[in-house]
Design a protein around this motif. Structure first.
Motif, PDB file in Angstrom:
ATOM      1  N   VAL A   1       0.838  -1.207   0.000  1.00  0.00           N
ATOM      2  CA  VAL A   1       0.000   0.000   0.000  1.00  0.00           C
ATOM      3  C   VAL A   1       0.869   1.251   0.000  1.00  0.00           C
ATOM      4  O   VAL A   1       0.597   2.222  -0.717  1.00  0.00           O
ATOM      5  CB  VAL A   1      -0.945   0.001   1.217  1.00  0.00           C
ATOM      6  CG1 VAL A   1      -1.865   1.223   1.184  1.00  0.00           C
ATOM      7  CG2 VAL A   1      -1.789  -1.282   1.257  1.00  0.00           C
ATOM      8  N   LEU A   2       1.947   1.240   0.795  1.00  0.00           N
ATOM      9  CA  LEU A   2       2.802   2.421   0.902  1.00  0.00           C
ATOM     10  C   LEU A   2       3.488   2.751  -0.426  1.00  0.00           C
ATOM     11  O   LEU A   2       3.647   3.926  -0.768  1.00  0.00           O
ATOM     12  CB  LEU A   2       3.848   2.221   1.997  1.00  0.00           C
ATOM     13  CG  LEU A   2       4.682   3.466   2.326  1.00  0.00           C
ATOM     14  CD1 LEU A   2       3.808   4.551   2.958  1.00  0.00           C
ATOM     15  CD2 LEU A   2       5.837   3.122   3.258  1.00  0.00           C
ATOM     16  N   LEU A   3       3.881   1.743  -1.177  1.00  0.00           N
ATOM     17  CA  LEU A   3       4.509   1.991  -2.478  1.00  0.00           C
ATOM     18  C   LEU A   3       3.538   2.674  -3.436  1.00  0.00           C
ATOM     19  O   LEU A   3       3.937   3.528  -4.235  1.00  0.00           O
ATOM     20  CB  LEU A   3       5.022   0.678  -3.083  1.00  0.00           C
ATOM     21  CG  LEU A   3       6.270   0.083  -2.424  1.00  0.00           C
ATOM     22  CD1 LEU A   3       6.591  -1.276  -3.017  1.00  0.00           C
ATOM     23  CD2 LEU A   3       7.470   1.010  -2.560  1.00  0.00           C
TER      24      LEU A   3
ATOM     25  N   ALA B   1       3.903   6.441  -5.017  1.00  0.00           N
ATOM     26  CA  ALA B   1       3.722   6.723  -6.445  1.00  0.00           C
ATOM     27  C   ALA B   1       2.769   7.903  -6.642  1.00  0.00           C
ATOM     28  O   ALA B   1       2.998   8.765  -7.501  1.00  0.00           O
ATOM     29  CB  ALA B   1       3.186   5.482  -7.157  1.00  0.00           C
ATOM     30  N   TYR B   2       1.709   7.947  -5.830  1.00  0.00           N
ATOM     31  CA  TYR B   2       0.778   9.075  -5.893  1.00  0.00           C
ATOM     32  C   TYR B   2       1.468  10.378  -5.491  1.00  0.00           C
ATOM     33  O   TYR B   2       1.240  11.433  -6.111  1.00  0.00           O
ATOM     34  CB  TYR B   2      -0.421   8.813  -4.979  1.00  0.00           C
ATOM     35  CG  TYR B   2      -1.370   9.983  -4.857  1.00  0.00           C
ATOM     36  CD1 TYR B   2      -2.196  10.352  -5.920  1.00  0.00           C
ATOM     37  CD2 TYR B   2      -1.424  10.747  -3.687  1.00  0.00           C
ATOM     38  CE1 TYR B   2      -3.059  11.441  -5.818  1.00  0.00           C
ATOM     39  CE2 TYR B   2      -2.283  11.830  -3.577  1.00  0.00           C
ATOM     40  CZ  TYR B   2      -3.092  12.165  -4.644  1.00  0.00           C
ATOM     41  OH  TYR B   2      -3.939  13.253  -4.535  1.00  0.00           O
TER      42      TYR B   2
ATOM     43  N   GLN C   1      -2.093  10.743   7.414  1.00  0.00           N
ATOM     44  CA  GLN C   1      -3.287   9.926   7.196  1.00  0.00           C
ATOM     45  C   GLN C   1      -3.026   8.808   6.190  1.00  0.00           C
ATOM     46  O   GLN C   1      -3.454   7.665   6.395  1.00  0.00           O
ATOM     47  CB  GLN C   1      -4.441  10.805   6.730  1.00  0.00           C
ATOM     48  CG  GLN C   1      -5.005  11.719   7.808  1.00  0.00           C
ATOM     49  CD  GLN C   1      -6.038  12.700   7.279  1.00  0.00           C
ATOM     50  OE1 GLN C   1      -6.190  12.894   6.064  1.00  0.00           O
ATOM     51  NE2 GLN C   1      -6.743  13.361   8.181  1.00  0.00           N
ATOM     52  N   LEU C   2      -2.326   9.122   5.097  1.00  0.00           N
ATOM     53  CA  LEU C   2      -2.012   8.114   4.083  1.00  0.00           C
ATOM     54  C   LEU C   2      -1.087   7.034   4.650  1.00  0.00           C
ATOM     55  O   LEU C   2      -1.282   5.841   4.389  1.00  0.00           O
ATOM     56  CB  LEU C   2      -1.365   8.775   2.868  1.00  0.00           C
ATOM     57  CG  LEU C   2      -2.284   9.630   1.995  1.00  0.00           C
ATOM     58  CD1 LEU C   2      -1.472  10.381   0.935  1.00  0.00           C
ATOM     59  CD2 LEU C   2      -3.359   8.780   1.317  1.00  0.00           C
TER      60      LEU C   2
ATOM     61  N   SER D   1      -1.995   2.990   5.277  1.00  0.00           N
ATOM     62  CA  SER D   1      -1.124   1.902   4.829  1.00  0.00           C
ATOM     63  C   SER D   1      -0.864   0.909   5.956  1.00  0.00           C
ATOM     64  O   SER D   1      -0.985  -0.308   5.776  1.00  0.00           O
ATOM     65  CB  SER D   1       0.212   2.472   4.328  1.00  0.00           C
ATOM     66  OG  SER D   1       0.019   3.377   3.273  1.00  0.00           O
ATOM     67  N   TRP D   2      -0.534   1.434   7.139  1.00  0.00           N
ATOM     68  CA  TRP D   2      -0.246   0.571   8.289  1.00  0.00           C
ATOM     69  C   TRP D   2      -1.482  -0.204   8.742  1.00  0.00           C
ATOM     70  O   TRP D   2      -1.410  -1.416   8.997  1.00  0.00           O
ATOM     71  CB  TRP D   2       0.298   1.406   9.445  1.00  0.00           C
ATOM     72  CG  TRP D   2       1.746   1.734   9.317  1.00  0.00           C
ATOM     73  CD1 TRP D   2       2.294   2.889   8.854  1.00  0.00           C
ATOM     74  CD2 TRP D   2       2.850   0.887   9.648  1.00  0.00           C
ATOM     75  NE1 TRP D   2       3.664   2.813   8.872  1.00  0.00           N
ATOM     76  CE2 TRP D   2       4.038   1.607   9.356  1.00  0.00           C
ATOM     77  CE3 TRP D   2       2.945  -0.409  10.168  1.00  0.00           C
ATOM     78  CZ2 TRP D   2       5.310   1.065   9.566  1.00  0.00           C
ATOM     79  CZ3 TRP D   2       4.215  -0.942  10.375  1.00  0.00           C
ATOM     80  CH2 TRP D   2       5.372  -0.211  10.081  1.00  0.00           C
TER      81      TRP D   2
END
Length: 316
Positions: free
Chosen positions: A113-115, A119-120, A143-144, A148-149
């Motif tokens: 998710v973090l990758l 990218a975003y 928040q992002l 992810s976590w």
């Protein structure tokens, strides 16, 4: 036999690389060196992103999270591997196996998710540079990272809970770690519910983030190609090169392990891929992000300068 099938195992044996005893010392040295470099490189990267005021942009916040994940992921399995490579009894208790499986799944899932989030971040920075400070403000970035976590940890908890509730017909895991697919091969019967959980989580955390990454880079590429100056294009590509390299390494190893056709030698290949993915990729991440990044290099020089100055004052 029925009583045996429902046995609750308190101890698991890890097959590891026992079939190749002549390679165990070589693998021990290789794994130990890679693990120490991983700890040093990622810890240093976390340290400079926290201490250096020039590295407070969203990219470095996400990079610090990525480095922490790499430390946790390798620390979940590599110390056990190192002990077992020098031991005749390659064992792990049930609770240790559960923790190892959960941490590995959680860190791997969170990284997927973090990758996509990173990218975003690159997409906004290159395609909408004027709005970047507004769109990717500190609150949004936190928040992002939190999403992810939470996503990674919850999906890992779901998979681990279902996997360890299945009755096992043996306690010999044909792997060097409690990798979920290797553990599930010990199940007495197949579980439709477990298969569905694995399928849903795999789709959620592999193809969807990868699709978002691909869309981000298609939009980035279309924007970069419209930049008139060669210097501007090179600068845009350099900011994305490190992240794209990490994505290729990560998804290349993951997809080759989970989407390859099964064969008689597939488990041995899985072990090799898992070992490379477990020690090589986390070791390379800080090197990749630092190699062509002037800001990180400058921050390293400032940190070394502070340490040197502090030691000089102490000596005086």
């Amino acid at each position: 036999m029925q009583g045996e099938n429902l046995t609750i195992w308190n101890l698991f044996f890890l097959e590891g690389f026992s079939r190749y005893p002549e390679l165990e010392i070589v693998l021990f040295v290789f794994s130990l060196v890679m693990y120490l470099i991983t700890l040093l490189g990622n810890s240093t990267l976390i340290l400079i992103t926290v201490l250096d005021s020039c590295l407070q942009s969203p990219m470095y916040l996400f990079l610090g999270n990525l480095s922490f994940m790499d430390i946790c992921y390798t620390s979940a399995s590599i110390p056990t591997l190192l002990v077992n490579l020098l031991s005749c009894q390659k064992t792990i208790i049930f609770s240790g196996c559960a923790v190892q499986m959960y941490v590995s799944l959680a860190m791997g899932s969170t990284e997927c998710v973090l990758l996509a989030v990173m990218a975003y971040d690159r997409y906004v920075a290159i395609c909408n540079p004027l709005r970047y400070p507004i769109v990717m403000n500190r609150q949004v970035c936190v928040q992002l990272a939190t999403v992810s976590w939470v996503t990674g940890c919850l999906t890992a908890l779901l998979e681990t809970s279902f996997a360890l509730q299945i009755p096992f017909c043996g306690n010999l895991i044909d792997h060097f770690t409690c990798e979920i697919l290797a553990v599930l091969k010990l199940a007495c019967t197949s579980s439709l519910l477990m298969d569905m959980v694995m399928l849903v989580v795999s789709v959620l955390l592999l193809p969807i983030p990868l699709l978002l990454i691909c869309i981000s880079y298609v939009l980035i590429l279309s924007t970069v190609l419209r930049i008139s100056s060669a210097e501007g294009r090179n600068k845009a590509f350099s900011t994305c090169g490190a992240h794209l390299t990490v994505v290729i390494l990560y998804y290349g190893a993951t997809l080759s392990m989970y989407l390859k056709p099964s064969s008689s030698s597939s488990q041995e290949i899985d072990k090799v891929i898992s070992l490379l993915y477990g020690v090589l990729t986390p070791m390379l991440n800080p090197i990749i992000y630092s190699l062509r990044n002037k800001e990180v290099k400058d921050a390293m020089k400032r940190l070394l300068g502070r340490i040197t100055l502090h030691q000089t004052r102490e000596n005086l």
